[in-house]
Design a protein around this motif. Structure first.
Motif, mmCIF file in Angstrom:
data_model
loop_
_atom_site.group_PDB
_atom_site.id
_atom_site.type_symbol
_atom_site.label_atom_id
_atom_site.label_comp_id
_atom_site.label_asym_id
_atom_site.label_seq_id
_atom_site.Cartn_x
_atom_site.Cartn_y
_atom_site.Cartn_z
ATOM 1 N N LEU A 191 -6.244 -8.378 7.883
ATOM 2 C CA LEU A 191 -7.319 -7.615 7.242
ATOM 3 C C LEU A 191 -7.937 -8.416 6.101
ATOM 4 O O LEU A 191 -7.282 -9.285 5.514
ATOM 5 C CB LEU A 191 -6.760 -6.297 6.685
ATOM 6 C CG LEU A 191 -5.962 -5.419 7.655
ATOM 7 C CD1 LEU A 191 -5.368 -4.231 6.897
ATOM 8 C CD2 LEU A 191 -6.853 -4.945 8.795
ATOM 9 N N PRO A 192 -9.190 -8.125 5.751
ATOM 10 C CA PRO A 192 -9.799 -8.779 4.587
ATOM 11 C C PRO A 192 -9.199 -8.234 3.289
ATOM 12 O O PRO A 192 -8.971 -7.035 3.150
ATOM 13 C CB PRO A 192 -11.290 -8.423 4.710
ATOM 14 C CG PRO A 192 -11.316 -7.164 5.511
ATOM 15 C CD PRO A 192 -10.147 -7.248 6.460
ATOM 16 N N MET A 193 -8.934 -9.134 2.333
ATOM 17 C CA MET A 193 -8.337 -8.733 1.061
ATOM 18 C C MET A 193 -9.408 -8.647 -0.022
ATOM 19 O O MET A 193 -10.279 -9.507 -0.117
ATOM 20 C CB MET A 193 -7.261 -9.737 0.625
ATOM 21 C CG MET A 193 -6.548 -9.327 -0.670
ATOM 22 S SD MET A 193 -5.478 -10.625 -1.376
ATOM 23 C CE MET A 193 -4.184 -10.704 -0.152
ATOM 24 N N GLU A 220 -7.308 -14.064 3.720
ATOM 25 C CA GLU A 220 -8.689 -13.831 4.149
ATOM 26 C C GLU A 220 -9.377 -12.943 3.112
ATOM 27 O O GLU A 220 -9.059 -11.759 2.989
ATOM 28 C CB GLU A 220 -8.727 -13.151 5.523
ATOM 29 C CG GLU A 220 -10.141 -12.931 6.021
ATOM 30 C CD GLU A 220 -10.191 -12.200 7.354
ATOM 31 O OE1 GLU A 220 -11.245 -11.627 7.670
ATOM 32 O OE2 GLU A 220 -9.153 -12.180 8.057
ATOM 33 N N VAL A 221 -10.274 -13.520 2.364
ATOM 34 C CA VAL A 221 -10.936 -12.794 1.281
ATOM 35 C C VAL A 221 -12.133 -12.030 1.828
ATOM 36 O O VAL A 221 -13.048 -12.609 2.429
ATOM 37 C CB VAL A 221 -11.393 -13.759 0.167
ATOM 38 C CG1 VAL A 221 -12.138 -12.997 -0.924
ATOM 39 C CG2 VAL A 221 -10.186 -14.486 -0.410
ATOM 40 N N GLY A 222 -12.114 -10.710 1.615
ATOM 41 C CA GLY A 222 -13.242 -9.891 2.026
ATOM 42 C C GLY A 222 -14.261 -9.733 0.917
ATOM 43 O O GLY A 222 -15.466 -9.688 1.158
ATOM 44 N N GLN A 223 -13.763 -9.658 -0.327
ATOM 45 C CA GLN A 223 -14.648 -9.484 -1.476
ATOM 46 C C GLN A 223 -13.911 -9.916 -2.736
ATOM 47 O O GLN A 223 -12.713 -9.670 -2.878
ATOM 48 C CB GLN A 223 -15.068 -8.016 -1.610
ATOM 49 C CG GLN A 223 -16.094 -7.744 -2.678
ATOM 50 C CD GLN A 223 -17.462 -8.336 -2.357
ATOM 51 O OE1 GLN A 223 -17.938 -8.212 -1.232
ATOM 52 N NE2 GLN A 223 -18.066 -9.001 -3.319
ATOM 53 N N VAL A 235 -11.789 -0.756 -2.097
ATOM 54 C CA VAL A 235 -10.749 -0.407 -1.119
ATOM 55 C C VAL A 235 -11.028 0.978 -0.552
ATOM 56 O O VAL A 235 -10.958 1.201 0.674
ATOM 57 C CB VAL A 235 -9.346 -0.457 -1.758
ATOM 58 C CG1 VAL A 235 -8.299 0.106 -0.786
ATOM 59 C CG2 VAL A 235 -8.978 -1.875 -2.142
ATOM 60 N N SER A 236 -11.343 1.932 -1.403
ATOM 61 C CA SER A 236 -11.581 3.305 -0.930
ATOM 62 C C SER A 236 -12.778 3.378 0.008
ATOM 63 O O SER A 236 -12.849 4.255 0.871
ATOM 64 C CB SER A 236 -11.798 4.242 -2.121
ATOM 65 O OG SER A 236 -13.023 3.973 -2.772
ATOM 66 N N SER A 237 -13.729 2.432 -0.148
ATOM 67 C CA SER A 237 -14.903 2.432 0.733
ATOM 68 C C SER A 237 -14.619 1.802 2.091
ATOM 69 O O SER A 237 -15.486 1.798 2.968
ATOM 70 C CB SER A 237 -16.061 1.694 0.051
ATOM 71 O OG SER A 237 -15.767 0.312 -0.063
ATOM 72 N N GLY A 238 -13.403 1.237 2.275
ATOM 73 C CA GLY A 238 -13.002 0.697 3.561
ATOM 74 C C GLY A 238 -13.313 -0.770 3.770
ATOM 75 O O GLY A 238 -13.169 -1.292 4.874
ATOM 76 N N ILE A 239 -13.713 -1.474 2.701
ATOM 77 C CA ILE A 239 -14.059 -2.889 2.847
ATOM 78 C C ILE A 239 -12.836 -3.755 3.104
ATOM 79 O O ILE A 239 -12.906 -4.780 3.772
ATOM 80 C CB ILE A 239 -14.820 -3.372 1.590
ATOM 81 C CG1 ILE A 239 -16.201 -2.726 1.541
ATOM 82 C CG2 ILE A 239 -14.940 -4.886 1.561
ATOM 83 C CD1 ILE A 239 -17.032 -3.114 0.344
ATOM 84 N N ALA A 242 -5.928 -4.367 -0.962
ATOM 85 C CA ALA A 242 -5.593 -5.172 -2.139
ATOM 86 C C ALA A 242 -4.080 -5.203 -2.316
ATOM 87 O O ALA A 242 -3.377 -4.277 -1.906
ATOM 88 C CB ALA A 242 -6.261 -4.613 -3.390
ATOM 89 N N LEU A 243 -3.599 -6.272 -2.904
ATOM 90 C CA LEU A 243 -2.204 -6.377 -3.318
ATOM 91 C C LEU A 243 -2.183 -6.334 -4.841
ATOM 92 O O LEU A 243 -2.723 -7.224 -5.502
ATOM 93 C CB LEU A 243 -1.584 -7.685 -2.808
ATOM 94 C CG LEU A 243 -1.385 -7.800 -1.301
ATOM 95 C CD1 LEU A 243 -0.909 -9.199 -0.930
ATOM 96 C CD2 LEU A 243 -0.378 -6.766 -0.799
ATOM 97 N N LEU A 244 -1.549 -5.290 -5.396
ATOM 98 C CA LEU A 244 -1.567 -5.089 -6.841
ATOM 99 C C LEU A 244 -0.186 -4.687 -7.340
ATOM 100 O O LEU A 244 0.616 -4.137 -6.571
ATOM 101 C CB LEU A 244 -2.578 -3.996 -7.208
ATOM 102 C CG LEU A 244 -4.058 -4.317 -6.924
ATOM 103 C CD1 LEU A 244 -4.918 -3.080 -7.108
ATOM 104 C CD2 LEU A 244 -4.546 -5.447 -7.827
ATOM 105 N N PRO A 245 0.119 -4.934 -8.612
ATOM 106 C CA PRO A 245 1.410 -4.500 -9.166
ATOM 107 C C PRO A 245 1.566 -2.980 -9.076
ATOM 108 O O PRO A 245 0.581 -2.231 -9.150
ATOM 109 C CB PRO A 245 1.334 -4.967 -10.621
ATOM 110 C CG PRO A 245 0.344 -6.075 -10.620
ATOM 111 C CD PRO A 245 -0.670 -5.701 -9.587
ATOM 112 N N LYS A 246 2.783 -2.531 -8.935
ATOM 113 C CA LYS A 246 3.062 -1.109 -8.727
ATOM 114 C C LYS A 246 2.531 -0.223 -9.852
ATOM 115 O O LYS A 246 2.231 0.962 -9.643
ATOM 116 C CB LYS A 246 4.576 -0.909 -8.584
ATOM 117 C CG LYS A 246 4.967 0.515 -8.216
ATOM 118 C CD LYS A 246 6.471 0.661 -8.089
ATOM 119 C CE LYS A 246 6.856 2.099 -7.766
ATOM 120 N NZ LYS A 246 8.339 2.250 -7.680
#
Length: 306
Positions: A191-193, A220-223, A235-239, A242-246
């Motif tokens: 998936l794009p990140m 793979e960078v999406g944005q 992310v919520s818009s479906g683009i 993301a990988l983020l700290p908890k």
């Protein structure tokens, strides 16, 4: 002329009696007389008249003593402020931090520190880790709460691990993977990140680049976007994901879900306090005492080249 001589003159002007003045100062009367005479001889003026066992302040003495009293107050204030500064109770402390530090570590430490050291001018600046390191090396920051990025410098830097947390995958709620209880890197790499732009993504790329390579993929960078709220909105818009700290899971954003990562040996998000080894600001050690301390034996070994 020293502080003790000035004090003898001021106290004598208040008591107008050598015996009482000597007793108040804890010295003998002859020693007091010698101090007063030495000051008068040094200045070449008469501060007191002595006649028929009575002492009076001369007009010249009155002017001198007024300034001497102010000088003593200033000296005492200087000593007191120096002592308070040595104890970290006054002065300035410039603290730099990365965005994620503001979710957990920073608010608790700053709140407690301000309560205990209200007279210290605490200044806060948010930057990315590379900028924090640059400002720290230039002496424009006292402490940085940052990611442990690599650097080459001849200056001694001291580091302490203050926070460590797992990463989570952030997905749109309507994505097929969002229904699972966890996410695997093997599935995410397709998936794009959504990732931070430029240097802000250095730490994440250093951590996850090798892991992605092990499963045969590049990131793979999406944005690219720098602000966390914008990243979550994308992310919520479906683009993409993301990988983020908890710690970001404390942010309630409609349309996204947070999943733990199920892949073994996934890196942790680390936050370190960094300061210069030659720093002399006493406020630093007191602020550090309010930061959490993670058992960092393994971290020191793994990061000894940083």
């Amino acid at each position: 002329m020293d502080q003790a001589q000035l004090k003898a003159i001021v106290v004598l002007s208040e008591e107008l009696h050598f015996g009482r003045t000597a007793q108040r100062l804890g010295m003998t009367q002859p020693a007091l007389s010698q101090k007063v005479s030495k000051v008068e001889n040094e200045l070449g003026i008469t501060l007191f008249t002595r006649a028929h066992r009575r002492i009076a302040v001369t007009e010249v003495g009155r002017i001198f003593i007024a300034h001497a009293r102010s000088a003593l107050i200033e000296m005492e204030t200087a000593v007191r402020m120096a002592q308070k500064a040595s104890a970290g109770q006054v002065g300035q402390l410039h603290l730099g931090f990365v965005e994620n530090a503001s979710f957990d570590v920073l608010p608790k430490a700053v709140s407690t520190y301000r309560r205990c050291f209200p007279e210290v001018d605490l200044r806060l600046s948010e930057m990315i880790s590379s900028e924090l390191l640059e400002k720290l090396l230039a002496g424009r920051l006292d402490i940085a709460l940052m990611r442990p990025i690599k650097t080459e410098t001849e200056l001694e830097l001291k580091r302490r691990l203050v926070h460590q947390e797992p990463y989570v995958a952030v997905l749109p709620v309507d994505h097929p993977l969002a229904a699972a209880s966890s996410a695997r890197i093997e599935d995410l790499v397709k998936l794009p990140m959504i990732i931070a732009a430029g240097a802000k993504a250095t730490y994440l790329r250093e951590q996850f680049g090798p892991l992605f390579a092990r499963v045969g993929h590049d990131i793979e960078v999406g944005q690219e976007v720098n602000q966390l709220p914008a990243m979550l909105s994308l992310v919520s818009s479906g683009i993409g994901y993301a990988l983020l700290p908890k710690s970001v899971t404390n942010i309630n954003v409609p349309g996204v879900t947070y999943l733990p990562l199920a892949t073994p040996n996934v890196p942790q998000a680390e936050l370190v306090a960094v300061w210069r080894g030659d720093e002399t600001n006493p406020a630093i050690k007191y602020f550090l005492s309010f930061l959490p301390r993670v058992d960092d034996t393994h971290w020191k070994v793994a990061n000894r080249s940083h």
